[in-house]
Design a protein around this motif. Sequence first.
Motif, PDB file in Angstrom:
ATOM      1  N   PRO A  15      45.807  37.330  53.248  1.00 27.58           N
ATOM      2  CA  PRO A  15      45.541  36.717  51.946  1.00 27.58           C
ATOM      3  C   PRO A  15      44.117  36.236  51.727  1.00 27.58           C
ATOM      4  N   GLU A  16      43.313  36.120  52.804  1.00 28.95           N
ATOM      5  CA  GLU A  16      42.003  35.498  52.649  1.00 28.95           C
ATOM      6  C   GLU A  16      41.025  36.243  51.746  1.00 28.95           C
ATOM      7  N   PRO A  17      40.890  37.565  51.860  1.00 34.92           N
ATOM      8  CA  PRO A  17      39.853  38.227  51.064  1.00 34.92           C
ATOM      9  C   PRO A  17      40.127  38.130  49.561  1.00 34.92           C
ATOM     10  N   SER A  18      39.064  37.913  48.805  1.00 37.11           N
ATOM     11  CA  SER A  18      39.138  37.952  47.344  1.00 37.11           C
ATOM     12  C   SER A  18      38.087  38.943  46.867  1.00 37.11           C
ATOM     13  N   VAL A  19      38.445  39.746  45.890  1.00 42.12           N
ATOM     14  CA  VAL A  19      37.573  40.844  45.472  1.00 42.12           C
ATOM     15  C   VAL A  19      37.299  40.771  43.977  1.00 42.12           C
ATOM     16  N   ALA A  20      36.029  40.864  43.630  1.00 46.58           N
ATOM     17  CA  ALA A  20      35.630  41.040  42.235  1.00 46.58           C
ATOM     18  C   ALA A  20      35.278  42.509  42.039  1.00 46.58           C
ATOM     19  N   ILE A  21      35.934  43.158  41.091  1.00 41.60           N
ATOM     20  CA  ILE A  21      35.690  44.568  40.788  1.00 41.60           C
ATOM     21  C   ILE A  21      34.834  44.626  39.532  1.00 41.60           C
ATOM     22  N   VAL A  22      33.617  45.141  39.673  1.00 41.18           N
ATOM     23  CA  VAL A  22      32.665  45.162  38.566  1.00 41.18           C
ATOM     24  C   VAL A  22      32.618  46.560  37.955  1.00 41.18           C
ATOM     25  N   LEU A  23      32.903  46.644  36.656  1.00 40.96           N
ATOM     26  CA  LEU A  23      32.787  47.887  35.897  1.00 40.96           C
ATOM     27  C   LEU A  23      31.751  47.688  34.803  1.00 40.96           C
ATOM     28  N   VAL A  24      30.861  48.657  34.642  1.00 40.07           N
ATOM     29  CA  VAL A  24      29.893  48.621  33.551  1.00 40.07           C
ATOM     30  C   VAL A  24      30.324  49.635  32.494  1.00 40.07           C
ATOM     31  N   ASN A  25      30.414  49.160  31.255  1.00 42.52           N
ATOM     32  CA  ASN A  25      30.783  50.032  30.139  1.00 42.52           C
ATOM     33  C   ASN A  25      29.597  50.195  29.200  1.00 42.52           C
ATOM     34  N   TRP A  26      29.312  51.443  28.862  1.00 39.02           N
ATOM     35  CA  TRP A  26      28.301  51.731  27.850  1.00 39.02           C
ATOM     36  C   TRP A  26      28.780  52.910  27.013  1.00 39.02           C
ATOM     37  N   ASN A  27      29.326  52.592  25.863  1.00 37.25           N
ATOM     38  CA  ASN A  27      29.840  53.607  24.945  1.00 37.25           C
ATOM     39  C   ASN A  27      30.793  54.578  25.648  1.00 37.25           C
ATOM     40  N   GLY A  28      31.655  54.010  26.456  1.00 39.31           N
ATOM     41  CA  GLY A  28      32.608  54.844  27.196  1.00 39.31           C
ATOM     42  C   GLY A  28      34.014  54.265  27.138  1.00 39.31           C
ATOM     43  N   PHE A  29      34.428  53.822  25.957  1.00 40.24           N
ATOM     44  CA  PHE A  29      35.683  53.089  25.804  1.00 40.24           C
ATOM     45  C   PHE A  29      36.872  53.831  26.414  1.00 40.24           C
TER      46      PHE A  29
END
Length: 311
Positions: A5-19
């Motif tokens: 349970p210890e790890p925590s993850v932030a998932i970063v997505l970049v959107n640019w005119n790609g809905f």
Amino acid sequence: MAFIPEPSVAIVLVNWNGFEFTEACLQSLQCLEFPDYKIIVVDNASGNQEGSRLKAAFPDILLIQNEQNLGFTGGNNVGISKALEDGYSHIMLLNNDTEVEADFLGEMIRKLQADSKLGMVQPLICFLHEKDQVWSAGGKWNSFLGRAITLEDRKFLSNIHVADRPLDWATGCCMLVTREALLKVGLLNEGYFAYFEDVEWSLRFRENGYGIALTSKAKIYHEAGASSKKKHTEGTLSARVFYLHVRNQLFLLRSVCSGWEKPFSFAYHITRFSLWMGYFFIRGRFQKFKSVARGIKDGFNFPLQNPMQWP
């Protein structure tokens, strides 16, 4: 499936005119078999209120809306900085034109936990519309030619055996890094904007003593170049893509090549770019011809930018 349970993850997505791509990616992420993660969507000043529409469709995401297009590097750095500020132990960069298997994140975390010397891992990445064909099984760096080579490129899984292995570089399409390593190595180099920033970042991880590895049991699928493959007057890829490719390749050579490697690597790539220019001239693609020439000029003359540190 049980996870520590210890790890925590932030998932970063970049959107640019790609809905449409980002929407499909977020839909696939809803099936993740992992207990502690947050999705951070950084919208790079898209049109048609794409950021707001994504937030309405996926209210659990953390949306950050940039006032201008900061590129792959700047957009991801905004998300990385927010993830570090919020205290996540691991941060993932994930292209918005990907779809994932439910267990891929757990497999990548397990790989990092099994080897304390690792600072970065990537999954096995196949094509979205040809799921048995490899898009990337990681990268090898040829220092003699200054060339970043993608392993198992376009090979079919039915014909090869892909196993976990050390890597020279991981693709920014999907990479998971530890907080500890990131704080030591620094953020993405925003001078690149887009292209080759993942190679430069990976080599910087290795210079700081952190290993990089492929997690072959983790699998995702990639549309491949969705943001850059649009119809233009001179073909699918825009002249700007060629400019950034050429300029950033020379940035990379200037920053990592030394000694006897330099003349060979620069000669190899200048030859490549000259052949491109000849091809574009013959085909009448003069915007691309000019972009390659400008990329060579700026790649040699622009000052190299130092990567940002956090905070």
